[in-house]
Design an enzyme around this catalytic site. Structure first.
Site, short mmCIF file in Angstrom:
data_model
loop_
_atom_site.label_atom_id
_atom_site.label_comp_id
_atom_site.label_asym_id
_atom_site.label_seq_id
_atom_site.Cartn_x
_atom_site.Cartn_y
_atom_site.Cartn_z
N SER A 30 40.88 19.92 0.26
CA SER A 30 41.58 20.14 -1.01
C SER A 30 42.42 18.96 -1.47
O SER A 30 42.97 19.00 -2.59
CB SER A 30 42.46 21.39 -0.93
OG SER A 30 41.69 22.56 -1.10
N LYS B 227 41.72 17.67 -4.86
CA LYS B 227 42.37 18.16 -6.07
C LYS B 227 43.40 17.18 -6.63
O LYS B 227 43.79 17.29 -7.81
CB LYS B 227 43.03 19.51 -5.80
CG LYS B 227 42.04 20.63 -5.47
CD LYS B 227 42.74 21.95 -5.27
CE LYS B 227 41.76 23.11 -5.04
NZ LYS B 227 41.20 23.12 -3.69
N SER C 227 46.43 25.72 -5.01
CA SER C 227 45.20 25.03 -4.58
C SER C 227 43.98 25.81 -5.04
O SER C 227 42.97 25.93 -4.33
CB SER C 227 45.18 24.83 -3.06
OG SER C 227 44.24 23.85 -2.69
#
EC number: 3.4.16.4
Length: 390
Positions: free
Chosen positions: A65, A68, A131
């Protein structure tokens, strides 16, 4: 040929953007860094971009993640270019809805539903705080018309930021063949986010977000550490990546960025990032050494309408140095010619400024004229001629 040297400073002011080779020299006198239990890590000084300590920093790894961060960066660039507004309302499409979507099974979500109308600002919060993989898809569809097109935008910024170890295949960071980044590249990206997203960066410090009646906590546990002054950035985890974390800490006017990849647990990544940040705060100072337009010395100039010319630099320069080395720092300027002769323009390079730790050269910057000097009158030039040739 370098012909003249002048000592003009004996430390307590310093720093700047320097070459990788000199940056390594600059921390060569640093105390022993902490042992870090992770696959790769970096501690970077925000102001200068210097790496203070690192391990496997260019190893290509699964960012999970942490991907991101680039998703959010692209969103912010679209806002900056006025392609979109934070207040734009996005209608969530079916591909951003987790229901019957096998890609999202077991993954982090904002819990959007098809047909929801959500602002770009709130989707950005869902991306950062929750997230949310669904928030990433909704933003990608709105900005680029689809995920593949948005990934292409992400990789275009990879090139612009010179992230040589990085390539993205998804907008959210779920495992995908060919997707990789490095601790170093993610530190560079984090630095760009902190610098370039002043209106959105505060979202990285938000501890929770409530959406559709569901409250979720930020997974960055260091945000609750009152001793560290952590204000971002992001966690990431998949079975293939391990536990990743990027944390940025502010100490007075200083900021450090720690990247930990491939730790063994969520608590483990926090412990390793904390060790890096505390070591950096305890052992390094980030200080300005040169001020744009400020004189560092003056030199005799021949055949001009004045006898002396002011020398300095055209930029502010900073550097992160071990605190214990501050008493040993000295700087000199070096002319690249035997004498200075008029006429000479302002902003002309006439040598270099050199910074030394003990006897070791650790940084160099251009030495320039801070003023122009015109040709002197006939009698002054004649007088200079006889003095100069004597």
């Amino acid at each position: 040929m370098l012909l003249k040297r002048r000592l003009f400073i004996a430390a307590s002011l310093f720093a700047m953007h320097l070459s990788p080779a000199l940056a390594a020299d600059a921390v060569s006198f640093a105390p022993q860094p902490p042992a870090i239990d992770a696959g790769a890590w970096v501690l970077m000084d925000y102001t200068t971009g210097q790496v203070l300590t690192a391990g496997n920093e260019h190893q290509q790894r699964n960012p999970a993640s942490l991907t991101k961060l680039m998703t959010g960066y692209v969103v912010d660039r679209a806002i900056d270019s006025h392609r979109i507004s934070p207040d734009d309302i996005v209608t969530v499409g079916r591909d951003a809805w987790a229901k019957d979507n096998p890609v999202f099974v077991g993954s982090s979500l904002m819990f959007l539903k098809e047909g929801d109308r959500v602002s770009v600002r709130d989707l950005s919060r869902g991306l950062i705080v929750d997230s949310g993989n669904d928030a990433c898809v909704a933003l990608a569809d709105y900005i680029a018309g689809g995920q593949p097109q948005f990934v292409a935008m992400m990789n275009s910024y990879v090139k612009k930021l010179n992230l040589q170890d990085t390539h993205f295949e998804t907008v959210h960071g779920l495992d995908a063949p060919g997707q990789h980044s490095s601790a170093y590249d993610l530190a560079v990206l984090s630095r760009a986010i902190i610098h370039g997203e002043p209106e959105f960066y505060h979202m990285y410090s938000e501890k929770s977000l409530t959406w559709n009646g569901i409250t979720q906590q930020n997974r960055n546990g260091l945000l609750w550490d009152k001793t560290m002054h952590i204000d971002g950035l992001k966690t990431g985890h998949t079975s293939g990546a391990g536990f990743n974390l990027i944390a940025s800490a502010v100490d007075g006017q200083r900021r450090l960025i720690a990247v930990v990849m491939g730790a063994k647990s969520s608590k483990g990544r926090e412990e390793q990032a904390r060790k890096l940040l505390q070591w950096g705060q305890q052992n390094f100072a980030t200080v300005q050494i040169l001020h744009s337009g400020k004189k560092v010395g003056s030199e005799r100039i021949w055949y001009g309408d004045k006898e002396k010319i002011a020398l300095g630099t055209e930029q502010d320069f900073w550097m992160a140095l071990p605190k214990a080395e501050i008493p040993h720092i000295k700087a000199k300027y070096v002319l690249d010619r035997k004498e200075l002769e008029a006429p000479i323009a302002a902003h002309q390079q006439v040598g270099e400024i050199e910074l030394y730790d003990r006897d070791k050269l650790i940084a160099q910057w251009p030495l320039v004229t801070l003023e122009s000097v015109g040709k002197g009158g006939m009698f002054s030039r004649l007088s200079d001629y006889f003095q100069h040739k004597a």
